[in-house]
Scaffold this motif. Structure first.
Motif, PDB file in Angstrom:
ATOM      1  N   GLY A   1      46.248   3.213  -1.564  1.00 35.83           N
ATOM      2  CA  GLY A   1      46.391   4.663  -1.581  1.00 35.83           C
ATOM      3  C   GLY A   1      47.742   5.179  -1.143  1.00 35.83           C
ATOM      4  N   ALA A   2      48.724   4.279  -0.984  1.00 35.84           N
ATOM      5  CA  ALA A   2      50.066   4.703  -0.565  1.00 35.84           C
ATOM      6  C   ALA A   2      50.907   5.087  -1.777  1.00 35.84           C
TER       7      ALA A   2
ATOM      8  N   CYS B   1      46.014   8.105 -18.115  1.00 29.17           N
ATOM      9  CA  CYS B   1      44.678   8.023 -18.713  1.00 29.17           C
ATOM     10  C   CYS B   1      44.016   6.665 -18.491  1.00 29.17           C
ATOM     11  N   CYS B   2      44.776   5.687 -18.023  1.00 29.39           N
ATOM     12  CA  CYS B   2      44.220   4.349 -17.785  1.00 29.39           C
ATOM     13  C   CYS B   2      43.369   4.295 -16.521  1.00 29.39           C
ATOM     14  N   ARG B   3      43.486   5.299 -15.672  1.00 27.60           N
ATOM     15  CA  ARG B   3      42.800   5.324 -14.375  1.00 27.60           C
ATOM     16  C   ARG B   3      43.055   4.018 -13.608  1.00 27.60           C
ATOM     17  N   PRO B   4      44.333   3.630 -13.431  1.00 25.00           N
ATOM     18  CA  PRO B   4      44.610   2.352 -12.764  1.00 25.00           C
ATOM     19  C   PRO B   4      44.400   2.446 -11.257  1.00 25.00           C
ATOM     20  N   ASP B   5      44.134   1.300 -10.642  1.00 25.61           N
ATOM     21  CA  ASP B   5      44.131   1.238  -9.178  1.00 25.61           C
ATOM     22  C   ASP B   5      45.562   1.212  -8.650  1.00 25.61           C
ATOM     23  N   LEU B   6      46.459   0.635  -9.455  1.00 25.80           N
ATOM     24  CA  LEU B   6      47.868   0.503  -9.070  1.00 25.80           C
ATOM     25  C   LEU B   6      48.745   0.976 -10.214  1.00 25.80           C
ATOM     26  N   LEU B   7      49.674   1.866  -9.906  1.00 24.60           N
ATOM     27  CA  LEU B   7      50.639   2.361 -10.890  1.00 24.60           C
ATOM     28  C   LEU B   7      52.033   1.956 -10.418  1.00 24.60           C
TER      29      LEU B   7
ATOM     30  N   GLN C   1      55.955  18.439 -12.615  1.00 25.93           N
ATOM     31  CA  GLN C   1      54.606  18.335 -13.184  1.00 25.93           C
ATOM     32  C   GLN C   1      54.077  16.906 -13.059  1.00 25.93           C
ATOM     33  N   VAL C   2      54.921  15.936 -13.365  1.00 30.23           N
ATOM     34  CA  VAL C   2      54.512  14.534 -13.316  1.00 30.23           C
ATOM     35  C   VAL C   2      54.172  14.121 -11.884  1.00 30.23           C
ATOM     36  N   TRP C   3      55.037  14.477 -10.925  1.00 25.05           N
ATOM     37  CA  TRP C   3      54.761  14.122  -9.534  1.00 25.05           C
ATOM     38  C   TRP C   3      53.482  14.795  -9.045  1.00 25.05           C
ATOM     39  N   SER C   4      53.235  16.013  -9.491  1.00 26.77           N
ATOM     40  CA  SER C   4      52.012  16.705  -9.102  1.00 26.77           C
ATOM     41  C   SER C   4      50.777  15.965  -9.616  1.00 26.77           C
TER      42      SER C   4
ATOM     43  N   GLY D   1      48.038  14.039  -7.299  1.00 28.21           N
ATOM     44  CA  GLY D   1      46.642  14.407  -7.460  1.00 28.21           C
ATOM     45  C   GLY D   1      45.758  13.191  -7.636  1.00 28.21           C
ATOM     46  N   ASP D   2      46.232  12.182  -8.397  1.00 29.76           N
ATOM     47  CA  ASP D   2      45.466  10.949  -8.592  1.00 29.76           C
ATOM     48  C   ASP D   2      45.353  10.156  -7.293  1.00 29.76           C
ATOM     49  N   VAL D   3      46.423  10.162  -6.499  1.00 28.52           N
ATOM     50  CA  VAL D   3      46.374   9.477  -5.203  1.00 28.52           C
ATOM     51  C   VAL D   3      45.322  10.132  -4.319  1.00 28.52           C
ATOM     52  N   ALA D   4      45.322  11.455  -4.299  1.00 27.24           N
ATOM     53  CA  ALA D   4      44.380  12.182  -3.436  1.00 27.24           C
ATOM     54  C   ALA D   4      42.942  12.047  -3.916  1.00 27.24           C
ATOM     55  N   GLU D   5      42.731  12.110  -5.252  1.00 32.44           N
ATOM     56  CA  GLU D   5      41.361  12.143  -5.777  1.00 32.44           C
ATOM     57  C   GLU D   5      40.763  10.755  -5.976  1.00 32.44           C
TER      58      GLU D   5
END
Length: 300
Positions: free
Chosen positions: A27-28, A143-149, A165-168, A172-176
């Protein structure tokens, strides 16, 4: 999420990675920084399973990555040099990703069309501008919903509005979803805004890694005016990394907390003393002083 242990990689006698160790927590948002040729892209290619290390271990979620399809299906990557099939459009690549990533979210692909509306999804990706290619890569990867990007110079070529926009979306994915993001970039000011952990890489090794807040708490810029014009003799055990002077103002970069350093310098009864936090860019410069760079007198 990521554990790299004593990894060595050599290319034609050149040791690109020299016993590298790093740990990226779940989650980092981990920023990997370093000078050109430090080994950043090389270690990213190990973490995504493209390269096989000569020795050591590269683990993601406790498992080796190389030739491990189950682990690779949990990782999405945007390299600095994007690769797509010769005539594949963004929509074609979406179908390919959908077949590889078990959690590919087609509903999200449709929803993100509005965000990436300037990308013409039926035109071959290779015919798009660099900025449009990067947008297409983010569109697909999110859209891949990866555990690691894993991102290598991810926003290079994007305009300021799209960068935000991209960083937002990433944050958001990190938080959710608890997505872990590993990002290498030369834009240290931007990383400082989004990262919570940082690793500084030099000559194939991680010199230091820690939470960004801890890193900033452990080094301070002091601006001081003393009674005399000259700098007094400072204690030998005071870890001064850099000294400069403009007029009567002395600027000291000192390792330690602001309170600790302030208390130690107060014994000299300065006329004026102020402790200032360092930016990530300044920390990078002074931590690498004596490593890859001869740091000159820079007043920051």
């Amino acid at each position: 999420m990521i554990s790299v242990q004593n990894v060595v990689k050599t290319f034609d006698g050149f040791r690109a990675l020299n016993g590298l160790n790093m740990e990226v927590p779940d989650g980092a948002i981990y920023g990997l920084v370093g000078p050109n040729g430090a080994g950043k892209s090389t270690i990213l290619r190990h973490i995504t399973g493209i390269y096989r290390q000569d020795s050591g271990q590269v683990l993601v979620a406790g498992e080796p990555v190389y030739e491990n399809p189950a682990v690779k299906a949990r990782i999405a990557s945007i390299p600095d040099e994007l690769y797509t099939f010769l005539s594949a459009s963004t929509r074609d690549m979406m179908r390919f990703f959908r077949g590889f990533y078990p959690r590919f979210d087609e509903a999200r692909y449709q929803a993100l069309k509005e965000v990436f509306s300037s990308v013409q999804e039926n035109i071959p990706v290779r015919r798009l501008s660099k900025g449009m290619q990067k947008q297409a890569a983010f569109w697909l990867s999110l859209c891949c919903r990866p555990d690691l990007l894993v991102l290598d110079e991810p926003v290079d070529g994007l305009d300021p509005v799209m960068r935000r926009q991209v960083w937002s979306l990433l944050m958001g994915d990190v938080a959710e979803y608890g997505t872990t993001v590993l990002v290498s970039s030369h834009n240290l000011r931007e990383l400082e805004d989004v990262c919570d952990h940082v690793g500084i890489l030099s000559q194939g090794k991680v010199l230091l890694e820690r939470a960004l807040a801890d890193l900033q708490d452990n080094i301070v810029k002091m601006q001081i005016v003393f009674q005399e014009r000259e700098l007094p003799q400072l204690p030998e055990d005071l870890a001064v990394l850099h000294v400069s002077q403009v007029g009567r103002i002395h600027t000291l970069i000192v390792r330690g907390s602001a309170d600790e350093v302030t208390n130690r310098l107060a014994i000299y009864a300065p006329i004026l003393m102020e402790a200032l936090p360092l930016t990530l860019e300044e920390i990078f410069i002074y931590e690498l002083g004596g490593e890859d760079y001869a740091v000159r007198d820079i007043v920051l």
